[in-house]
Design a protein around this motif. Structure first.
Motif, PDB file in Angstrom:
ATOM      1  N   ALA A 215     -20.626  33.069   9.452  1.00  0.00           N
ATOM      2  CA  ALA A 215     -21.996  32.758   9.864  1.00  0.00           C
ATOM      3  C   ALA A 215     -22.758  32.249   8.638  1.00  0.00           C
ATOM      4  O   ALA A 215     -22.993  33.000   7.687  1.00  0.00           O
ATOM      5  N   ILE A 216     -23.100  30.973   8.641  1.00  0.00           N
ATOM      6  CA  ILE A 216     -23.752  30.346   7.494  1.00  0.00           C
ATOM      7  C   ILE A 216     -25.266  30.506   7.600  1.00  0.00           C
ATOM      8  O   ILE A 216     -25.857  30.239   8.648  1.00  0.00           O
ATOM      9  N   LYS A 217     -25.884  30.941   6.505  1.00  0.00           N
ATOM     10  CA  LYS A 217     -27.339  31.091   6.493  1.00  0.00           C
ATOM     11  C   LYS A 217     -27.992  29.719   6.663  1.00  0.00           C
ATOM     12  O   LYS A 217     -27.582  28.748   6.020  1.00  0.00           O
ATOM     13  N   PRO A 218     -29.026  29.625   7.505  1.00  0.00           N
ATOM     14  CA  PRO A 218     -29.664  28.327   7.757  1.00  0.00           C
ATOM     15  C   PRO A 218     -30.644  27.922   6.646  1.00  0.00           C
ATOM     16  O   PRO A 218     -31.851  27.832   6.859  1.00  0.00           O
ATOM     17  N   ILE A 219     -30.078  27.693   5.444  1.00  0.00           N
ATOM     18  CA  ILE A 219     -30.886  27.260   4.304  1.00  0.00           C
ATOM     19  C   ILE A 219     -30.552  25.796   4.024  1.00  0.00           C
ATOM     20  O   ILE A 219     -29.388  25.442   3.824  1.00  0.00           O
ATOM     21  N   LEU A 220     -31.559  24.942   4.013  1.00  0.00           N
ATOM     22  CA  LEU A 220     -31.329  23.507   3.867  1.00  0.00           C
ATOM     23  C   LEU A 220     -30.956  23.139   2.430  1.00  0.00           C
ATOM     24  O   LEU A 220     -31.579  23.608   1.483  1.00  0.00           O
ATOM     25  N   GLY A 221     -29.938  22.291   2.311  1.00  0.00           N
ATOM     26  CA  GLY A 221     -29.523  21.829   0.998  1.00  0.00           C
ATOM     27  C   GLY A 221     -29.937  20.399   0.738  1.00  0.00           C
ATOM     28  O   GLY A 221     -30.072  19.964  -0.385  1.00  0.00           O
TER      29      GLY A 221
END
Length: 445
Positions: A215-221
């Motif tokens: 489950a990937i954290k929804p932090i924008l790169g």
């Protein structure tokens, strides 16, 4: 500005490598080099070396050149004539002209070798689900299978699986997949669907495979300029919290929501610059009919479980073989794409210009040194291949004229060569126009 800086760094590196190839071979063939220039235009820095060559840095970073002594361009004394490019044998002239593209390809091999020796981290390619009646299901693949090899090449990470599939997907080819199913090795064959370049990113979905991912954290790169994400006020580093007043904890869930909400208004909340704020996001309709916002996740912010961690790595000697294979595969894929554009099987919309390259350069640099080196390798291969095309003004155009000279027994007249160069210039201008137009279309929609 960040993307522009890394674009210029990448361009400078690749130009120096390409032109140094010409320079190095010219010197060893006995040709006098008058100028080694990185960039075009009026010099902003120049120095004459002990070898008599003038080294120049110019402000227009769209290439470079090596100026050699040549009787067709300037008066040359009889004493210096033996050092002129035009006085050299056909074999030497071919070697000098082809050295630039070859230098680009050798650099790519070196870059891939370094990546493979250091090791490329990733996620084990374990299948989470197989869609019923899909290509994968008909081939015999099941949930829980770990993909070990594709066509005999090791695929320890999902990234290596993607690369192997993309090489074959553009023309729809048969592949053999070796998997570990309940600790038992099995081999399956399937025929990939033929997909365009704009669809290769969804190749797993096309064949019916759902990867097992943490489950990937929804932090924008990354947020693309002019994208729906930027228009909504989203920035790199933002953490997505909720949509329509419902908390959405993982990036995968956000992707599903956005793809299903093309053209619809989403009221979202994000954590930005230390505070929780409300924004309105409207995903645009992509070419596949699904919603997209032009933003990527920063996967480095998510810890990968130990059991899913993997690494693609080889010893220094073994890595040479796979670096050559990787360079060959990408070169072949580039040539197939170019041929597809010429024959109309691949849309010219896939052609990218400096804006696209700058965006990718900045994105790859943000992901780390190894990612940026991988980007340099791919662009170096593309530069090398493009320069070998038989288009006048490019290295390949000169090589084509040399081939004609070898058959005819003497070179074309200067007048004919000038006219051919003019045609080549027009072709390059047309290609550059298409690339710029595509860039601007992507930015401004």
């Amino acid at each position: 500005m960040h993307s522009l800086i890394f674009f210029l760094i990448a361009l400078a590196i690749l130009i120096v490598i390409h032109e140094y190839g010409h320079f190095w071979v010219a010197r060893r063939c006995g040709v006098k080099v008058l100028r080694f220039s990185v960039g075009f235009g009026k010099p902003i820095w120049q120095k004459v070396g002990k070898d008599g060559t003038e080294y120049v840095l110019a402000p227009i970073p769209m290439g470079g050149y090596v100026k050699m002594l040549d009787e067709r361009e300037m008066p040359v004394s009889e004493e210096q004539a033996q050092f002129a490019f035009n006085r050299q044998s056909l074999a030497k002239r071919v070697a000098i002209v082809s050295a630039g593209p070859i230098a680009n390809l050798l650099f790519a091999i070196l870059a891939y070798w370094l990546l493979l020796v250091v090791g490329v981290s990733g996620i084990k390619p374990v299948i989470d689900d197989v869609r019923p009646a899909s290509i994968a299901a008909e081939a015999g693949l099941h949930a829980g299978d770990e993909i070990l090899q594709i066509d005999g090449n090791d695929t320890p990470t999902w990234n290596s699986v993607y690369k192997a599939l993309i090489q074959k997907a553009e023309y729809g080819e048969k592949i053999d997949i070796t998997v570990s199913s309940a600790s038992i090795k099995q081999q399956h064959s399937l025929i990939l669907p033929q997909v365009g370049l704009e669809q290769v990113g969804n190749i797993l979905e096309q064949i019916g495979i759902e990867p097992l991912r943490p489950a990937i954290k929804p932090i924008l790169g990354e947020v693309m300029p002019g994208s729906p994400a930027e228009k909504a006020g989203l920035k790199a580093g933002d953490m997505l919290l909720s949509a329509q007043q419902e908390t959405i904890p993982s990036w995968n869930q956000w992707v599903e929501l956005i793809q299903a909400s093309a053209g619809k208004k989403l009221d979202i909340e994000v954590f930005q610059d230390g505070e929780r704020i409300a924004l309105t996001l409207i995903p645009e309709i992509g070419e596949d009919g699904k919603g997209r916002i032009g933003a990527a996740v920063d996967a480095s912010q998510t810890a990968i479980p130990q059991e899913l961690q993997a690494e693609l790595r080889y010893g220094p000697i073994e890595a040479i073989k796979y670096a050559v294979i990787q360079t060959w595969d990408f070169s072949s894929s580039t040539l197939k794409s170019l041929w597809g554009m010429i024959t109309g099987k691949v849309s010219t919309d896939n052609l990218g210009g400096p804006i696209s390259i700058a965006q990718i350069a900045g994105s790859s640099a943000e992901q780390g040194v190894m990612s940026f080196i991988s980007f340099l390798a791919m662009i170096s291969i593309t530069l090398g291949i493009l320069n070998l095309l038989p288009i006048p003004m490019l290295d390949g155009g000169h090589l084509a004229m040399f081939a004609f000279e070898a058959v005819r027994g003497k070179p074309l007249s200067d007048t004919v060569q000038v006219q051919i160069q003019k045609v080549g210039f027009l072709v390059l201008i047309m290609v550059m126009f298409i690339a710029f137009f595509n860039d601007l279309s992507r930015v401004f929609g």
